[in-house]
Design a protein around this motif. Structure first.
Motif, PDB file in Angstrom:
ATOM      1  N   LYS A  90      76.934  36.124 160.637  1.00  0.00           N
ATOM      2  CA  LYS A  90      77.536  34.780 160.649  1.00  0.00           C
ATOM      3  C   LYS A  90      78.151  34.409 159.304  1.00  0.00           C
ATOM      4  CE  LYS A  90      74.682  33.099 164.382  1.00  0.00           C
ATOM      5  NZ  LYS A  90      73.392  32.566 164.722  1.00  0.00           N
ATOM      6  N   GLN A  91      77.728  35.065 158.230  1.00  0.00           N
ATOM      7  CA  GLN A  91      78.271  34.773 156.900  1.00  0.00           C
ATOM      8  C   GLN A  91      79.669  35.334 156.694  1.00  0.00           C
ATOM      9  OE1 GLN A  91      75.323  36.091 154.037  1.00  0.00           O
ATOM     10  NE2 GLN A  91      74.073  34.270 154.362  1.00  0.00           N
ATOM     11  N   LYS A  92      80.097  36.251 157.574  1.00  0.00           N
ATOM     12  CA  LYS A  92      81.454  36.819 157.502  1.00  0.00           C
ATOM     13  C   LYS A  92      81.764  37.351 156.101  1.00  0.00           C
ATOM     14  CE  LYS A  92      82.499  36.150 161.759  1.00  0.00           C
ATOM     15  NZ  LYS A  92      82.499  37.312 162.611  1.00  0.00           N
ATOM     16  N   LEU A  93      80.900  38.223 155.631  1.00  0.00           N
ATOM     17  CA  LEU A  93      81.036  38.783 154.284  1.00  0.00           C
ATOM     18  C   LEU A  93      82.204  39.752 154.193  1.00  0.00           C
ATOM     19  CD1 LEU A  93      77.251  39.447 153.613  1.00  0.00           C
ATOM     20  CD2 LEU A  93      78.627  37.508 152.820  1.00  0.00           C
ATOM     21  N   ASP A  94      82.896  39.695 153.074  1.00  0.00           N
ATOM     22  CA  ASP A  94      84.036  40.579 152.826  1.00  0.00           C
ATOM     23  C   ASP A  94      83.551  41.851 152.129  1.00  0.00           C
ATOM     24  OD1 ASP A  94      86.618  41.506 152.761  1.00  0.00           O
ATOM     25  OD2 ASP A  94      87.208  40.318 151.014  1.00  0.00           O
ATOM     26  N   LEU A  95      82.664  42.568 152.816  1.00  0.00           N
ATOM     27  CA  LEU A  95      82.113  43.820 152.307  1.00  0.00           C
ATOM     28  C   LEU A  95      82.379  44.916 153.329  1.00  0.00           C
ATOM     29  CD1 LEU A  95      78.614  42.484 151.149  1.00  0.00           C
ATOM     30  CD2 LEU A  95      80.552  43.089 149.676  1.00  0.00           C
ATOM     31  N   PRO A  96      82.598  46.144 152.874  1.00  0.00           N
ATOM     32  CA  PRO A  96      82.867  47.231 153.823  1.00  0.00           C
ATOM     33  C   PRO A  96      81.652  47.532 154.688  1.00  0.00           C
ATOM     34  CG  PRO A  96      82.594  48.113 151.608  1.00  0.00           C
ATOM     35  CD  PRO A  96      82.587  46.621 151.485  1.00  0.00           C
ATOM     36  N   VAL A  97      81.897  47.804 155.959  1.00  0.00           N
ATOM     37  CA  VAL A  97      80.822  48.186 156.874  1.00  0.00           C
ATOM     38  C   VAL A  97      80.369  49.602 156.566  1.00  0.00           C
ATOM     39  CG1 VAL A  97      80.237  48.669 159.296  1.00  0.00           C
ATOM     40  CG2 VAL A  97      81.549  46.610 158.708  1.00  0.00           C
ATOM     41  N   PHE A  98      81.315  50.515 156.460  1.00  0.00           N
ATOM     42  CA  PHE A  98      80.983  51.931 156.267  1.00  0.00           C
ATOM     43  C   PHE A  98      80.879  52.242 154.777  1.00  0.00           C
ATOM     44  CE2 PHE A  98      83.169  51.882 160.438  1.00  0.00           C
ATOM     45  CZ  PHE A  98      82.076  52.251 161.208  1.00  0.00           C
ATOM     46  N   CYS A  99      79.681  52.017 154.245  1.00  0.00           N
ATOM     47  CA  CYS A  99      79.464  52.267 152.818  1.00  0.00           C
ATOM     48  C   CYS A  99      78.103  52.919 152.608  1.00  0.00           C
ATOM     49  CB  CYS A  99      79.556  50.960 152.034  1.00  0.00           C
ATOM     50  SG  CYS A  99      78.244  49.781 152.421  1.00  0.00           S
ATOM     51  N   LEU A 100      77.925  53.457 151.436  1.00  0.00           N
ATOM     52  CA  LEU A 100      76.658  54.051 151.029  1.00  0.00           C
ATOM     53  C   LEU A 100      75.697  52.923 150.642  1.00  0.00           C
ATOM     54  CD1 LEU A 100      78.154  56.983 148.940  1.00  0.00           C
ATOM     55  CD2 LEU A 100      77.204  57.081 151.266  1.00  0.00           C
ATOM     56  N   PRO A 101      74.413  53.218 150.481  1.00  0.00           N
ATOM     57  CA  PRO A 101      73.452  52.158 150.152  1.00  0.00           C
ATOM     58  C   PRO A 101      73.833  51.302 148.944  1.00  0.00           C
ATOM     59  CG  PRO A 101      72.264  54.114 150.798  1.00  0.00           C
ATOM     60  CD  PRO A 101      73.736  54.496 150.731  1.00  0.00           C
TER      61      PRO A 101
END
Length: 171
Positions: free
Chosen positions: A84-95
């Motif tokens: 719900k926060q709609k973060l502008d972070l990549p889904v497919f990323c390393l830890p």
């Protein structure tokens, strides 16, 4: 390998384009909804063609939750709250949040190790894009999906679906 596993499962269950659409996928492009007591994921995809929405098969949310649980920057936020926060972070990323350029190589190494790299019918090497074809084939044969719906889901034309998949039969 853990990221590759979830990447493969998400692409094979949505038909999204490896590379163009997966590279642009951010958490802000992901929504979760419930229908008939099952959780589904809706992705807003953009890349090669006009932006479009794609729905993941039931169960796709499980793969996203695993990525969420491994990602240091967001794993402390409950999954439903984070969506719900709609973060502008990549889904497919390393830890650590970095985006790897090695998924293709890791996929090919896995297939080679298990003697699956070459298609026995065509002799061609399998690639991540093959998962998009897997999705289309299963959607048409197993799910009985209409080609108009499939074209919309995959962000392509009906003509392209007919050109590549009209030869399919239940066998």
């Amino acid at each position: 390998r853990a990221l590759l596993r979830d990447y493969v499962l998400i692409v094979a269950n949505t038909g999204m384009r490896p590379g163009t659409e997966t590279d642009n996928l951010r958490w802000k492009h992901v929504s979760v909804f419930t229908e008939n007591d099952k959780e589904y994921v809706e992705f807003y995809l953009h890349g090669k063609t006009v932006p479009h929405d794609a729905i993941g098969r039931a169960g796709t949310v499980t793969y996203l939750k695993r990525i969420h649980e491994r990602t240091d920057a967001i794993k402390h936020i409950p999954f439903d709250v984070m969506i719900k926060q709609k973060l502008d972070l990549p889904v497919f990323c390393l830890p650590d949040g970095t985006v790897t350029e090695n998924l293709r190589q890791t996929f090919q190494a896995f297939l080679s190790k298990h003697d699956l790299l070459k298609c026995p019918k065509t002799g061609d090497n399998r690639v991540l894009y093959s998962l998009r074809h897997t999705y289309a084939t299963f959607a048409l044969i197993n799910d009985g999906m209409d080609i108009h719906v499939l074209a919309k889901q995959m962000g392509t034309s009906i003509d392209m679906i007919e050109r590549h998949y009209s030869h399919l039969t239940a066998r």
